[in-house]
Write an enzyme that holds these catalytic residues in place. Structure first.
Site: not given
Length: 183
Positions: A59-61
């Site tokens: 996951a990343d943002q």
């Protein structure tokens, strides 16, 4: 977040040079959504090599404001500058999750939220930073919407979990379909 939602997970850090990837993406003119997705997938790919047969979630943002990408601040001075830059403006948070098993991408989801900071005073900013302390260093944008950071905003449009950094509800749906959690 997954653990709080009742999903048993093993956290495995992925050795990824995010800055190098972001620099290359900026040079290519890649949209922020593509960068979040690429980082999430690369993290999952790195971990899946050491965990054959396991479902691996990466996951990343990313935070984008007026074409500029923001990272987690290095120190409280950098946090102050970020918040001054975001003050009175709308910014986008883009969160992506990717699921991989044995090198094969099984699923991904990108979600977006729009947040508008209110035009707060420098006195409020100083008070906020003093009260929040070093917690501001662990978050892109130097705030936690679920806490004191809520006072920075006058409008929030988007999924709460996406804002926290993970498109949780779609991910839980994928995990149900694949028997990881109960239907």
């Amino acid at each position: 977040m997954l653990e709080r939602a009742g999903v048993r997970v093993t956290l495995v850090p992925a050795a990824v040079d995010e800055e190098e990837i972001k620099l290359a993406a900026r040079a290519e003119g890649a949209p922020v959504e593509d960068v979040a997705e690429a980082l999430a997938e690369l993290k999952a790919q790195r971990v899946t090599r050491k965990h054959p047969g396991a479902l691996v979630i990466g996951a990343d943002q990313m935070l984008e404001c007026e074409g500029r990408w923001f990272d987690k601040p290095a120190d409280r001075d950098a946090a102050r500058v970020q918040l001054q830059d975001l003050r009175g403006k709308m910014h986008r948070l883009v969160s992506c999750a990717v699921v991989i098993r044995d090198g094969e991408r099984l699923w991904h989801h990108v979600d977006r939220a729009r947040l508008t900071m209110r035009p707060f005073s420098d006195a409020f900013l100083d008070s906020y930073l003093n009260a929040a302390g070093d917690d501001v260093l662990g978050s892109v944008g130097a705030y936690h919407l679920e806490g004191l950071g809520a006072q920075l905003f006058h409008r929030v449009d988007g999924d709460f979990f996406t804002i926290l950094g993970l498109p949780l509800l779609p991910l839980l749906g994928f995990l149900r379909v694949h028997g990881v959690i109960a239907e």
